[in-house]
Design a protein around this motif. Structure first.
Motif, PDB file in Angstrom:
ATOM      1  N   PRO A   3       0.822  -1.203   0.000  1.00  0.00           N
ATOM      2  CA  PRO A   3       0.000   0.000   0.000  1.00  0.00           C
ATOM      3  C   PRO A   3       0.859   1.257   0.000  1.00  0.00           C
ATOM      4  O   PRO A   3       1.964   1.266   0.541  1.00  0.00           O
ATOM      5  CB  PRO A   3      -0.806  -0.101   1.293  1.00  0.00           C
ATOM      6  N   ALA A   4       0.333   2.288  -0.616  1.00  0.00           N
ATOM      7  CA  ALA A   4       1.022   3.576  -0.668  1.00  0.00           C
ATOM      8  C   ALA A   4       0.031   4.658  -0.265  1.00  0.00           C
ATOM      9  O   ALA A   4      -1.148   4.573  -0.587  1.00  0.00           O
ATOM     10  CB  ALA A   4       1.542   3.835  -2.084  1.00  0.00           C
ATOM     11  N   SER A   5       0.525   5.654   0.427  1.00  0.00           N
ATOM     12  CA  SER A   5      -0.311   6.776   0.839  1.00  0.00           C
ATOM     13  C   SER A   5      -0.110   7.959  -0.085  1.00  0.00           C
ATOM     14  O   SER A   5       1.000   8.191  -0.577  1.00  0.00           O
ATOM     15  CB  SER A   5       0.038   7.201   2.275  1.00  0.00           C
ATOM     16  N   VAL A   6      -1.179   8.712  -0.300  1.00  0.00           N
ATOM     17  CA  VAL A   6      -1.085   9.941  -1.085  1.00  0.00           C
ATOM     18  C   VAL A   6      -0.364  10.978  -0.226  1.00  0.00           C
ATOM     19  O   VAL A   6      -0.757  11.238   0.909  1.00  0.00           O
ATOM     20  CB  VAL A   6      -2.490  10.452  -1.480  1.00  0.00           C
ATOM     21  N   VAL A   7       0.724  11.558  -0.767  1.00  0.00           N
ATOM     22  CA  VAL A   7       1.486  12.560  -0.024  1.00  0.00           C
ATOM     23  C   VAL A   7       1.384  13.951  -0.645  1.00  0.00           C
ATOM     24  O   VAL A   7       1.705  14.937   0.016  1.00  0.00           O
ATOM     25  CB  VAL A   7       2.965  12.161   0.130  1.00  0.00           C
ATOM     26  N   ALA A   8       0.945  14.046  -1.882  1.00  0.00           N
ATOM     27  CA  ALA A   8       0.778  15.357  -2.522  1.00  0.00           C
ATOM     28  C   ALA A   8      -0.204  15.223  -3.677  1.00  0.00           C
ATOM     29  O   ALA A   8      -0.291  14.172  -4.319  1.00  0.00           O
ATOM     30  CB  ALA A   8       2.116  15.882  -3.041  1.00  0.00           C
ATOM     31  N   TRP A  19       1.016  12.276  -5.960  1.00  0.00           N
ATOM     32  CA  TRP A  19       2.260  11.631  -5.519  1.00  0.00           C
ATOM     33  C   TRP A  19       1.967  10.654  -4.399  1.00  0.00           C
ATOM     34  O   TRP A  19       1.178  10.936  -3.495  1.00  0.00           O
ATOM     35  CB  TRP A  19       3.262  12.680  -5.045  1.00  0.00           C
ATOM     36  N   LEU A  20       2.632   9.493  -4.472  1.00  0.00           N
ATOM     37  CA  LEU A  20       2.511   8.464  -3.454  1.00  0.00           C
ATOM     38  C   LEU A  20       3.839   8.305  -2.718  1.00  0.00           C
ATOM     39  O   LEU A  20       4.894   8.656  -3.251  1.00  0.00           O
ATOM     40  CB  LEU A  20       2.132   7.120  -4.095  1.00  0.00           C
ATOM     41  N   ASP A  21       3.786   7.769  -1.502  1.00  0.00           N
ATOM     42  CA  ASP A  21       4.984   7.644  -0.660  1.00  0.00           C
ATOM     43  C   ASP A  21       5.773   6.355  -0.886  1.00  0.00           C
ATOM     44  O   ASP A  21       6.392   5.825   0.024  1.00  0.00           O
ATOM     45  CB  ASP A  21       4.598   7.765   0.818  1.00  0.00           C
ATOM     46  N   ARG A  22       5.801   5.865  -2.089  1.00  0.00           N
ATOM     47  CA  ARG A  22       6.619   4.711  -2.451  1.00  0.00           C
ATOM     48  C   ARG A  22       7.464   5.106  -3.653  1.00  0.00           C
ATOM     49  O   ARG A  22       7.008   5.825  -4.535  1.00  0.00           O
ATOM     50  CB  ARG A  22       5.761   3.495  -2.824  1.00  0.00           C
ATOM     51  N   GLY A  23       8.712   4.605  -3.678  1.00  0.00           N
ATOM     52  CA  GLY A  23       9.607   4.967  -4.773  1.00  0.00           C
ATOM     53  C   GLY A  23      10.519   3.825  -5.157  1.00  0.00           C
ATOM     54  O   GLY A  23      10.250   2.657  -4.856  1.00  0.00           O
ATOM     55  N   SER A  24      11.631   4.172  -5.806  1.00  0.00           N
ATOM     56  CA  SER A  24      12.558   3.152  -6.307  1.00  0.00           C
ATOM     57  C   SER A  24      13.103   2.275  -5.178  1.00  0.00           C
ATOM     58  O   SER A  24      13.361   1.089  -5.379  1.00  0.00           O
ATOM     59  CB  SER A  24      13.698   3.803  -7.084  1.00  0.00           C
ATOM     60  N   ALA A  25      13.262   2.829  -3.988  1.00  0.00           N
ATOM     61  CA  ALA A  25      13.735   2.040  -2.846  1.00  0.00           C
ATOM     62  C   ALA A  25      12.733   0.944  -2.467  1.00  0.00           C
ATOM     63  O   ALA A  25      13.105  -0.038  -1.826  1.00  0.00           O
ATOM     64  CB  ALA A  25      13.984   2.951  -1.643  1.00  0.00           C
ATOM     65  N   ASP A  26      11.486   1.092  -2.886  1.00  0.00           N
ATOM     66  CA  ASP A  26      10.441   0.102  -2.596  1.00  0.00           C
ATOM     67  C   ASP A  26      10.161  -0.805  -3.788  1.00  0.00           C
ATOM     68  O   ASP A  26       9.239  -1.618  -3.744  1.00  0.00           O
ATOM     69  CB  ASP A  26       9.144   0.824  -2.210  1.00  0.00           C
ATOM     70  N   GLY A  27      10.924  -0.643  -4.872  1.00  0.00           N
ATOM     71  CA  GLY A  27      10.715  -1.468  -6.056  1.00  0.00           C
ATOM     72  C   GLY A  27       9.802  -0.856  -7.099  1.00  0.00           C
ATOM     73  O   GLY A  27       9.439  -1.514  -8.068  1.00  0.00           O
ATOM     74  N   VAL A  28       9.407   0.397  -6.916  1.00  0.00           N
ATOM     75  CA  VAL A  28       8.520   1.058  -7.879  1.00  0.00           C
ATOM     76  C   VAL A  28       9.311   1.450  -9.119  1.00  0.00           C
ATOM     77  O   VAL A  28      10.437   1.939  -9.011  1.00  0.00           O
ATOM     78  CB  VAL A  28       7.850   2.302  -7.251  1.00  0.00           C
ATOM     79  N   ARG A  50      11.953   7.754  -2.764  1.00  0.00           N
ATOM     80  CA  ARG A  50      10.904   7.510  -1.768  1.00  0.00           C
ATOM     81  C   ARG A  50       9.515   7.968  -2.207  1.00  0.00           C
ATOM     82  O   ARG A  50       8.576   7.916  -1.417  1.00  0.00           O
ATOM     83  CB  ARG A  50      11.254   8.216  -0.452  1.00  0.00           C
ATOM     84  N   ARG A  51       9.366   8.431  -3.451  1.00  0.00           N
ATOM     85  CA  ARG A  51       8.074   8.920  -3.930  1.00  0.00           C
ATOM     86  C   ARG A  51       7.897   8.564  -5.399  1.00  0.00           C
ATOM     87  O   ARG A  51       8.862   8.351  -6.120  1.00  0.00           O
ATOM     88  CB  ARG A  51       7.981  10.444  -3.794  1.00  0.00           C
ATOM     89  N   CYS A  52       6.642   8.524  -5.833  1.00  0.00           N
ATOM     90  CA  CYS A  52       6.362   8.329  -7.256  1.00  0.00           C
ATOM     91  C   CYS A  52       5.132   9.153  -7.632  1.00  0.00           C
ATOM     92  O   CYS A  52       4.285   9.448  -6.788  1.00  0.00           O
ATOM     93  CB  CYS A  52       6.142   6.858  -7.590  1.00  0.00           C
ATOM     94  N   ARG A  53       5.101   9.528  -8.906  1.00  0.00           N
ATOM     95  CA  ARG A  53       3.960  10.302  -9.401  1.00  0.00           C
ATOM     96  C   ARG A  53       3.055   9.390 -10.215  1.00  0.00           C
ATOM     97  O   ARG A  53       3.515   8.626 -11.049  1.00  0.00           O
ATOM     98  CB  ARG A  53       4.414  11.468 -10.267  1.00  0.00           C
TER      99      ARG A  53
END
Length: 176
Positions: A3-8, A19-28, A50-53
């Motif tokens: 799961p990812a949370s909306v951060v922006a 924007w979600l609070d998951r990024g390349s460090a999480d495998g996105v 740490r983020r993705c759009r």
């Protein structure tokens, strides 16, 4: 990815991303699909550590091959992952709309019966989105010369969500 949370959220009058609070460090990775349950939110087009759009379905660049499921079907018995069994399974191209709360479904012939309330599902044929995700519901149908002009309400209102799920790319398992 989990799961990812909306951060922006996009602050514009016509928001087309969040924007979600998951990024390349999480495998996105770019190209992954973002969903809310079985409803299509959009695709990942930018990834930081740490983020993705997420580009939303109302974005003018959005395209997905979808099928229309008439409302007269018993949706409790519908297996959206099964191949279409009848000619009434209509396919078209869903694209971002001209309004923030609309998408357009193109290339459905005027000889096909399509009504407001019909469900629009992804087919998986575009190689971008998995088969069987709810992309939206038909709002209005206007016949044109050869094809219907169909307005679709996206399945997810991005201003109403707080979290989403990120799916792996087609053909991949869950990233480690």
């Amino acid at each position: 990815v989990g799961p990812a949370s909306v951060v922006a959220r996009d602050p514009s009058a016509w928001p087309t991303s969040l924007w979600l609070d998951r990024g390349s460090a999480d495998g996105v990775r770019e190209g992954m699909t973002a969903v809310c349950g079985y409803q299509l939110l959009g695709w990942i087009d930018r990834v930081a550590e740490r983020r993705c759009r997420v580009r939303l379905a109302n974005d003018p660049a959005f395209l997905a091959i979808c099928t229309v499921v008439p409302i007269h079907r018993d949706l409790a018995l519908l297996d959206a992952t099964a191949p279409p069994e009848t000619e009434e399974d209509l396919q078209g191209v869903l694209r971002g709309g001209r309004r923030p709360d609309r998408c357009i479904l193109d290339w459905v012939g005027v000889d096909q019966a399509v009504t407001p309330g019909d469900l629009v599902l992804t087919t998986g044929l575009d190689g971008r989105f998995p088969k069987g995700l709810e992309a939206g519901r038909i709002l209005a149908v206007r016949p044109d010369a050869l094809h219907h002009r169909i307005e679709v309400a996206p399945a997810v209102r991005p201003d109403a969500i707080e979290s989403a799920q990120i799916l792996p790319l087609a053909g991949e398992g869950t990233p480690r």
